[in-house]
Every structure is written in C-alpha cells, then in structure tokens.
Write a protein that holds these residues in place. Structure first.
Motif, PDB file in Angstrom:
ATOM      1  N   UNK A 362       0.811  -1.213   0.000  1.00  0.00           N
ATOM      2  CA  UNK A 362       0.000   0.000   0.000  1.00  0.00           C
ATOM      3  C   UNK A 362       0.845   1.263   0.000  1.00  0.00           C
ATOM      4  N   UNK A 363       1.931   1.258   0.767  1.00  0.00           N
ATOM      5  CA  UNK A 363       2.786   2.438   0.835  1.00  0.00           C
ATOM      6  C   UNK A 363       3.430   2.755  -0.508  1.00  0.00           C
ATOM      7  N   UNK A 364       3.864   1.715  -1.211  1.00  0.00           N
ATOM      8  CA  UNK A 364       4.568   1.932  -2.468  1.00  0.00           C
ATOM      9  C   UNK A 364       3.668   2.522  -3.553  1.00  0.00           C
ATOM     10  N   UNK A 389      12.304  -0.308  -1.282  1.00  0.00           N
ATOM     11  CA  UNK A 389      11.909   1.062  -0.943  1.00  0.00           C
ATOM     12  C   UNK A 389      12.582   2.069  -1.869  1.00  0.00           C
ATOM     13  N   UNK A 390      13.873   1.874  -2.144  1.00  0.00           N
ATOM     14  CA  UNK A 390      14.588   2.767  -3.046  1.00  0.00           C
ATOM     15  C   UNK A 390      14.047   2.711  -4.459  1.00  0.00           C
ATOM     16  N   UNK A 417      25.748   1.116   2.045  1.00  0.00           N
ATOM     17  CA  UNK A 417      26.215   1.201   0.654  1.00  0.00           C
ATOM     18  C   UNK A 417      25.033   1.175  -0.310  1.00  0.00           C
ATOM     19  N   UNK A 418      24.054   0.314   0.024  1.00  0.00           N
ATOM     20  CA  UNK A 418      22.851   0.237  -0.815  1.00  0.00           C
ATOM     21  C   UNK A 418      22.044   1.535  -0.754  1.00  0.00           C
ATOM     22  N   UNK A 423      19.147   5.723  -2.847  1.00  0.00           N
ATOM     23  CA  UNK A 423      18.448   6.939  -2.462  1.00  0.00           C
ATOM     24  C   UNK A 423      19.354   8.137  -2.741  1.00  0.00           C
ATOM     25  N   UNK A 424      19.483   8.553  -3.996  1.00  0.00           N
ATOM     26  CA  UNK A 424      20.464   9.589  -4.349  1.00  0.00           C
ATOM     27  C   UNK A 424      20.143  10.978  -3.800  1.00  0.00           C
TER      28      UNK A 424
END
Length: 546
Positions: A362-364, A389-390, A417-418, A423-424
């Motif tokens: 639902x959040x996505x 999420x990213x 690192x991920x 998430x730039x």
C-alpha cells in the motif's frame, strides 16, 4: 531637510530595515535627532512587545514590590495617564507574552481593564501570542488580561493556558474572535472552545492556519464541524486533537465527500479508527503532508490491523501531490504523562509487529519523498526491504523505519552502501543496524547529500579501531554528513558521539587538503603569469633593439 525624509511612509520603510537587535537602540537615537523622526521612531520601537511591562511602566503608580517580587499598582488609573497608555498601545502590532521572569499582580489587569471599559488597549494589534505561566490561578486575572489583549484587527492568535482553571476565560476570549474578521492564523492549544465559540471561529473566512484542541468538546465534533472546516476557502494548514468522534450523528447534507480543496498540511491526534474514518469521508486534493499522532496507551491490535486500511484510505483521499507521511506515538492529552520517548517505546514494544510487505504494497502506491514511522513496527528489516523502498521512491529525502526491537533481524552496515546508491537525494536517515561487522569504506569519492544520520546500533562499534572504521565508512559514503546521533532507546552504549568527532576531523583534513591544493594552484598560476609578463617584456626589448 530633504522632502523624502519628511515623508512618514518613507521613514517607516527605512526604519523597518533594522535587525531586531538594533531596533531599541536605533529607534531611541533616531527619535532624538529631530521632531520629524520622533513619531516614526516611536512607532517602530513599540511595534513589537514581548511583555506588557514597558507599557504599564508609563503609569506613575505602577511599581515593583521588592518584598513579594511582584509588580503592583496603587490606586486607580488617572484619565490623563490612561490616554497616554492608549496612545502608546495603538502603536503595538505584535504582542508575544509568556510572563516568565516577572510577575504582575492580578489587580493591575483588573484596574486597567475597568478604566478602559469597552475601549481596547491595543486597538491596532495584529499578532497575539499568549503563553502565560501558572503562578497565579485567579480566574479574574486571566479574564481581565485577555480582555485587554483583544482587538478586531487581530490576524494571528496563539494561545495556550497552563492549567484547567483558566479554560473558561480562554473559551470566553475565543467567543470574541468571531469579531476579528481578518483573522488568518489561530492556534488554540490545551483548551477546547465551546460549541458557540467554535461556530464563530469557523465563520471566519480568511483562516488559513488552524490548531484546535477539541478533547473537551466531544459534542461539537461531528460531520457538520468537518464540513464547516472544509468550507474555509483559504485553509492550508490544520492541526486537530480529537476526542472519540460520533460518526453516526445526523447530517442534513447528503453523504457526499467533504472536500478540503486547499489543505496542504494536516496534523491529526486521534484514535486510528477516527483518523481512518476521517480519510474515508474526505477528499484532500492538495494535501502534501500528513502527521498522525496516535494515542498511547491504546489498542495494540487496532493500530496494527488498521494501519493497512489507513494507508489505503489515505491513497484514495489524496492525489499525486501527497509526498510526506509521519506517524508518531503520543500520550493521550491531559490524561497521562509520559517521561520522554523511552516510555512510549516500552508500550509500543508490547504491540503486535507486522511484516514489512504487509504495509509496503500500500505504501509503495503513494508518491512519497518523506516517510517517517517513528515507532517500533516491523517484524524484521533487511537489505532487500530497503532496495524495494529505493526502487519505489528514488526521490526520497527523509526516511525512518524501525523493527520491533534490536533483537529482531536487522541489516548490517552493508545496507549503507545500498542506501547511498538507491536513495540519491536522501538528506535525513533514521535506521537500526547491526554493527558487529563493519563494511569496508568506498575507494572512489561520493557526492551523496545525506546530512543527518540517526541510528540504533546493535553489537558495536566498541573499540577505537571499530569506531574509526565505522567513521571512515560513513565519511566515504556520505561526505556531506553534518550530524551523527543515536536513538538511545534500547541501547546501553552510545558510540555515535565519538564517531561524530572522527568524521568532523576527517572532513577538516579534507578541507585543509583542498585549501592546500587550491593555494598551490593559485601560486602556480601567479608564477605562470609573472613568467609570461617577463617573456613579453623581453620580446618588446628585442624588437626595440632590432
């Protein structure tokens, strides 16, 4: 004198350029220059007051009682001094009163209010902030004080009584606010207006920023009230603390959705049932940020099972403009007292945990750039959850997620690192990590914009070597990092202070190296310029000889 300096409007504009720290001294000195500068300087000097003491000191019979450390007034206010009081009161545009640091006897307010009668003391006041202490609990004191502060010209009002004994006088003041037609900002905190007062407030068509505490007005909270709020054409920010809402109450209007057409920011403090029903019955086409404060203690099962429905209702009620969601536990207003965030989390850790995928689907579907779930919620979190999420929100700027506890499965430091890659645009991150194993720092330079990192760390770092490695990892991934702190709940040792110091030293070393390289480059360019100048001079001399 130049005609421009005799123009009051121009003088006001010039004096308005001073900083707040310069106003008192600057206006005083300007008023002494000439008669033309006196009134504009006085207007600027009295424009904003953070106490009524300067005004009351104009009265000859107002003085400080050294024995009781209280300001008192002996006798009545004379007609001539009352005119002086009103003349200077008309200059005041902003009044910001907290009454900390001094005490005025209640009789002073009563005597001045009686002398004024129906005439206002601050006839041109536009902004009122009244947050008094509770050293005096006499109702007459607050009734007379609030009577002095009211004016039909009010545009911004912030009020918060300290004790329940003052609520009646504040509610009476709220009744009068309907006589201030230009009111646009209204914050009524820690007390509930009566039904008549609430109806008067909701009749003000210029309201754009409203804070209402309606816990003590359960009969006033219904669909009709929400519909009146939705009818406010300029309402862009709304904060409400709600009691249990009776959604079955009759409504003369057909059961169509209540539309808040220009509402951008919404803060709700209510049960999960009521906030879900609110989202069901409203349309929020312009909403960008929702802050939901759910009461603690509450029903553990209700919160967890209704969160999915809450998210679904939120998605249906909003549009693609919605981008920020913050959920935080909060004590029930005026029913219990909590000692900080730690005790709240103790309650929350007894709640039912949910799988990440249970809410992620639902959040996505929301177009979020900020997600902050400020309580222990998930059964576990792993690197794959952050990758998903990213992928869903590559433009995320603020992210906060927590598992049930540090004993639950959580990612290790490789997740950083991920996050740097996925998430730039992330600037604020709150995360739980297992720091028993610290990943190797990046060899290439990074330009990630993360500035604030708050972490609960399980398993370390403990030794100086581990702290150095962790700081090197953070510095290589997030070179713009300004703050490294810890959510201390459930954590015995807090190593982030030492890590912060190491990162600051690494950043200082980098800055010194950049300055050294820049200096060497400047010196080389200067030497090259001198050499070119010498060569050109030699060529000119040679041409002259020839």
């Amino acid at each position: 004198m130049h005609p421009a300096l005799q123009n009051t409007f121009i003088l006001h504009h010039i004096l308005d350029q001073w900083d707040a720290q310069e106003v008192k001294t600057g206006c005083y000195n300007t008023a002494l220059v000439c008669r033309a500068f006196y009134n504009p300087s006085q207007d600027m000097l009295w424009r904003r007051l953070d106490s009524v003491l300067p005004l009351f000191k104009l009265l000859s019979n107002f003085s400080r009682d050294e024995i009781g450390d209280v300001w008192v007034m002996v006798g009545d206010v004379s007609p001539s001094e009352l005119q002086i009081l009103q003349a200077f009161g008309r200059r005041v545009r902003e009044l910001d009163i907290d009454t900390w640091g001094y005490k005025i006897d209640p009789s002073v307010y009563i005597l001045i209010s009686g002398a004024l009668g129906a005439s206002p003391l601050f006839s041109n006041i536009q902004t009122l902030s009244y947050l008094p202490d509770d050293w005096c609990n006499e109702n007459a004191h607050y009734g007379a004080a609030l009577n002095l502060f009211f004016s039909p010209s009010l545009r911004n009002v912030r009020m918060a009584p300290m004790t329940a004994q003052q609520h009646h006088n504040y509610a009476t003041f709220a009744l009068r606010l309907s006589l201030a037609p230009q009111l646009s900002l209204l914050h009524l905190i820690n007390f509930s207006p009566c039904q008549k007062g609430l109806d008067g407030i909701l009749s003000l068509k210029h309201l754009c920023d409203v804070v209402l505490d309606l816990v003590d007005s359960p009969k006033a909270v219904n669909r009709t009230m929400f519909r009146s709020l939705g009818a406010l054409e300029h309402l862009s920010s709304l904060t409400m603390t709600l009691p249990d809402v009776d959604w079955t109450s009759s409504d003369t209007v057909t059961m169509q959705s209540i539309v808040f057409s220009k509402l951008i920011r919404l803060v709700l403090h209510s049960s999960i049932h009521d906030v879900t029903q609110f989202l069901t019955e409203t349309k929020l086409p312009a909403l960008q940020k929702l802050v939901y404060l759910f009461p603690i203690p509450g029903s553990p099962l209700s919160l967890c099972f209704l969160l999915k429905e809450f998210i679904d209702r939120l998605r249906i009620s909003t549009t693609s403009q919605f981008s920020a969601l913050l959920l935080r536990p909060s004590p029930i207003p005026r029913q219990i007292r909590m000692s900080g965030e730690t005790l709240l989390w103790v309650f929350m850790e007894e709640y039912l945990a949910v799988p990440f995928r249970y809410l992620a689907d639902g959040l996505f579907r929301l177009n979020l750039s900020s997600l902050q779930l400020c309580f222990p919620l998930f059964e576990s979190l792993c690197v794959a959850d952050f990758i998903a999420t990213g992928n869903a929100w590559p433009n995320m700027t603020r992210l906060r997620l927590h598992p049930k506890s540090l004993r639950a499965p959580i990612p290790d430091t490789t997740v950083l690192r991920m996050i740097a890659a996925g998430f730039p645009r992330l600037s604020v991150l709150v995360i739980d990590m297992n720091a028993e194993h610290i990943d190797e720092p990046l060899l290439e330079t990074s330009s990630h914009p993360l500035q604030i990192l708050t972490a609960r760390l399980a398993g370390g770092p403990k030794t100086n070597r581990e702290m150095l490695r962790f700081a090197a990892l953070l510095d290589s991934l997030f070179p713009m990092l300004c703050t490294v702190s810890s959510v201390s709940i459930g954590v015995v040792d807090n190593p982030t202070c030492q890590v912060q110091d190491i990162i600051e030293e690494l950043q200082s070393s980098r800055k010194r190296e950049r300055n050294r390289i820049r200096s060497e480059s400047d010196i080389k360019q200067a030497n090259d310029g001198i050499q070119i100048a010498v060569m050109s001079c030699d060529e000119e001399d040679f041409s002259l000889i020839v």
